[in-house]
Design a protein around this motif. Sequence first.
Motif, PDB file in Angstrom:
ATOM      1  N   ASP B 181       0.800  -1.212   0.379  1.00 18.99           N
ATOM      2  CA  ASP B 181       0.025  -0.421   0.270  1.00 18.99           C
ATOM      3  C   ASP B 181       1.146   1.291  -0.114  1.00 18.99           C
ATOM      4  OD1 ASP B 181      -1.033   2.282   1.155  1.00 18.99           O
ATOM      5  OD2 ASP B 181      -3.311   1.067   1.569  1.00 18.99           O
ATOM      6  N   ALA B 182       0.788   2.230  -1.255  1.00 15.15           N
ATOM      7  CA  ALA B 182       1.502   3.369  -0.946  1.00 15.15           C
ATOM      8  C   ALA B 182       0.232   4.820  -1.156  1.00 15.15           C
ATOM      9  CB  ALA B 182       2.403   3.216  -2.279  1.00 15.15           C
ATOM     10  N   ASP B 183       0.329   4.928   0.294  1.00  9.81           N
ATOM     11  CA  ASP B 183      -0.716   5.879   0.742  1.00  9.81           C
ATOM     12  C   ASP B 183      -1.997   5.517  -0.421  1.00  9.81           C
ATOM     13  OD1 ASP B 183       1.219   7.128   1.850  1.00  9.81           O
ATOM     14  OD2 ASP B 183       1.298   8.532   0.392  1.00  9.81           O
ATOM     15  N   GLY B 184      -2.552   4.580  -0.292  1.00  8.97           N
ATOM     16  CA  GLY B 184      -4.115   3.738  -0.763  1.00  8.97           C
ATOM     17  C   GLY B 184      -3.842   3.437  -2.073  1.00  8.97           C
ATOM     18  N   LEU B 185      -2.251   3.536  -2.472  1.00 11.09           N
ATOM     19  CA  LEU B 185      -2.405   3.024  -4.074  1.00 11.09           C
ATOM     20  C   LEU B 185      -1.804   1.281  -3.630  1.00 11.09           C
ATOM     21  CD1 LEU B 185      -0.346   5.982  -5.660  1.00 11.09           C
ATOM     22  CD2 LEU B 185      -1.981   5.167  -6.055  1.00 11.09           C
ATOM     23  N   VAL B 186      -2.450   0.593  -5.127  1.00 11.25           N
ATOM     24  CA  VAL B 186      -2.483  -1.212  -4.633  1.00 11.25           C
ATOM     25  C   VAL B 186      -1.089  -0.593  -5.220  1.00 11.25           C
ATOM     26  CG1 VAL B 186      -2.909  -3.394  -4.465  1.00 11.25           C
ATOM     27  CG2 VAL B 186      -4.682  -1.842  -4.318  1.00 11.25           C
ATOM     28  N   VAL B 187       0.039  -1.364  -5.016  1.00  8.46           N
ATOM     29  CA  VAL B 187       1.407  -1.426  -5.903  1.00  8.46           C
ATOM     30  C   VAL B 187       2.051  -2.952  -6.020  1.00  8.46           C
ATOM     31  CG1 VAL B 187       3.226  -0.733  -6.334  1.00  8.46           C
ATOM     32  CG2 VAL B 187       2.404   0.843  -5.498  1.00  8.46           C
ATOM     33  N   THR B 188       2.044  -3.853  -7.083  1.00  2.66           N
ATOM     34  CA  THR B 188       1.857  -5.504  -6.972  1.00  2.66           C
ATOM     35  C   THR B 188       3.484  -5.234  -7.443  1.00  2.66           C
ATOM     36  OG1 THR B 188      -0.285  -5.111  -7.857  1.00  2.66           O
ATOM     37  CG2 THR B 188       1.022  -7.240  -8.653  1.00  2.66           C
TER      38      THR B 188
END
Lengths: 181, 509
Positions: B181-188
């Motif tokens: 989780d990057a400030d609400g972004l879902v990073v795969t």
Amino acid sequence: MSDDDTRATVAGWFDRYVDDVHTYAARRVGPELARDVVADTFRIALEQHRRYDPAQGDVRAWLFGIATNLLRRHWRTESRRLRATARSAGRATTEIDPLLRAVERVDAVRELDALLDEIDALDPGDRDVLVLTAWEDMTSAEVAAVLGIPAGTVRSRLNRIRTRLRASRTPAPAALEADHG
Amino acid sequence: MDELARFADLKPVVPALGKADRAALRRELFGDIAVARPSGDVTLLRLDQRGDRPGRRRRGVLAAAAAVAVAGGLGVVLVSGGADDIVPSAPTTGAVPTTSAPSSPVAAAAEVPVPPRVLVDAPGWSVYDVYEVLAEPRADRGVVLAPAGTFPLGPWVRVAARGSSTPGVTTPAWPDTSSVDADGLVVTVSRMDQLSTATWSTPDGMFFSLDGWDVTADDIRALAAGIAYDGVAVTVSAVPDGWEVVSPEQVAALDHWNETYFTDGTPSAPPSTLAGSDPTGDAPMISRRTLSTHFYYGGESALRRRVAPDEGERLVVAGEDVVISQEEGGTYVRIHVIRGDWTWEVDVQDAVAVTREEALALFAQLREVDEATWTAALPAGTVTPATRAAVVGELLVGLPVPAGYDSGPVAGSLATVSRPSVAADLAVSVACAWLDEWALAGDMGDAERRQGAADALAGVPDWPILDEAAPGDGWDEMVLEMALVVTDPSVDPLATTPPRAQLGSCGER
């Protein structure tokens, strides 16, 4: 070249490549038979060293070619050995992950069996290409030099082998139903 | 997993031939013939086996990221970490944005010099091989960030925007894949050894991809949160503490190196033993002693990485400040010359033995010459910028290419390399063009055209150019595997099989 010179030359080849040839043979037929294969390989190299043609590949490839021909005599041993290795690998998998669901274990074992069946069914030339590529990490050009065939033929064979082995991964629906029913 | 990789997993571990068995077998076969002293007749290692050099390693690392064929809703896209970040194969509903100058602090640009042209000014010495890459700085390669002052030897990441029209793009199916989780972004994030890739979409639908070297998931999380797209270029709104944006020139410098190989041409003795030249043309002629020069980016920091503090000795030789180190066993001496941000590495290797004095004496015989003199001294068949277009034309004869294929990027390179290297570049380029054609025809619903492309790719095993394409380096295998993506629908395009698959991709054209 005198006989002594020939022996000295081939002895030099032995010093340089015996470990490679032995490892290759041992992987295919086990250490016991491998020693005989190695001995026969270098005996033949002694007898036929004049047939070595540098233009067709390096010495290592030539020796691997001789060994490959000898190994074909032992394909049944090779097949048994491969299945033993596969069983060992399968056991290791379940030991690492004992929670692997039973049905997944069954699938994995069946898939491996199917793969080995296909490998058994490969003709000797294709099996050689497969082993030299996947186990000895040879390029098409190197395999071609070992087997004395064009690199394009090696690539075509690899293509065919991949297709056949891939097909082994897809069990027929009827088989699935029977197994899970 | 690729079928060959599945089979490779079954490779048995076998005990080595024991010393006693080895000796007994030798006696049985050859009696008491003495153990051969290393003679002068060694076949030198192939390029990919010769030590680790930043240029080579970097190339391999990027190619590992590059060798990911992804099938999305828009067709096949070959993702590259190399020269191009993305080669779309199909029309997109919106323009794929390029990435350019970020809005954050940028490290000072590095000058990208022309590699020195050198010859060995000693009797009997000649060049037997040359390989170089001279990449131009490109603004559309993505934004590269690294901890300040460490690039290229420390961690780095490259971020590119993929536009809002590529939802089908996925990350590689490497086993170690997770979400952060990057400030609400879902990073795969997907990792393989020291290489990482990551993808994420922003709420406005922009799709980003990242490839990185030696970075942690925390690094990626911090970076992803600060990346945006302003409609023109990727911007970095928040460079993590201690990091900086790397200049495009520095990035390009990594793909800018020269390797030249010399031999003294001493024939092996006796000449009838092991004296075969490599039929593939890949290996050099057998010789007693060789010298190779490598010019690459890295400077003093590269030296520190490659020579331990307690190794090497600093000297002044022929007016150059050099660091000399010697391999244990005495057959190999390495001399480093640092020229600003660039490293000039000279290796002297001998089949039997070489002393540091001999190596330094040989080093002192190196002469920088002008381009024309250097070119004239290269082995027959070497492809220079002046001859490259003609060679490409020759290699294209009999090779099926899709309508509109442009060989210009291959033919127009300014690098001087061997003919097999050009053949490898061209084979990859043509295979990629057919992949593009196949994907485009699919999107257009043109079944006949798509089948034509598939038929062409099915013929890849018979392409004569593959017999010339750097045999031994595996390029032929790589092109074959690229074709399999189309010719065998059951191929999982995300399943790569190192090391062959690490050799490049469409992005390396």
